[in-house]
Motif scaffolding. Structure first.
Motif: not given
Length: 144
Positions: A12-35
């Motif tokens: 992914x280009x850096x801008x897309x990588x950055x957008x995904x990395x700072x899409x905070x709600x998506x972080x909870x998709x893989x952390x158990x029991x966490x939103x």
């Protein structure tokens, strides 16, 4: 204090990588029991607060993280987000960095965790769990 660093390359280009990395709600998709969400601001500016809320039955705690430094990637400039953990049970911080590399980008996630009530000799176990859990988050966020 438990410390770990994760590094991943992505097509992914850096801008897309950055957008995904700072899409905070998506972080909870893989952390158990966490939103994860934004508790103050947009989650894109210094002073904003990102909140991870973990709940397993009656055990519940919040991990508020204030954005204390932020630089969006651009031509000749890495992306950087420094978070300070401001909660009671979890202290420390995290640094998310994105840089352009040939064929895409490289993302680095470095974290320092101090969990209230846990003795220092458990830090290697905490770091290992962090590498496992946050490695899965990073892999999913950067999936092409």
């Amino acid at each position: 204090m438990a410390r770990f660093v994760l590094t991943r390359r992505s097509p992914l280009p850096p801008a897309v990588c950055w957008e995904r990395l700072t899409a905070w709600p998506r972080h909870g998709d893989r952390v158990p029991f966490t939103r994860v969400g934004v508790a103050r601001g947009t989650g894109r500016e210094v002073g904003d607060v990102v909140l991870a809320r973990t709940a397993l039955g009656p055990l519940r705690f919040d991990d508020p993280m204030e954005i204390v430094e932020l630089s969006v990637p651009g031509p000749g400039r890495d992306g950087l987000c420094r978070l300070a953990k401001r909660g009671r049970p979890v202290r420390g911080g995290a640094v998310l960095r994105v840089r352009a590399v040939e064929g895409g980008s490289e993302a680095v996630w470095a974290e320092e965790l101090l969990i209230a009530g846990l003795p220092w000799f458990l830090d290697p176990l905490v770091a290992g769990a962090g590498r496992l859990v946050f490695g899965r988050v990073l892999d999913r966020l950067l999936r092409a």
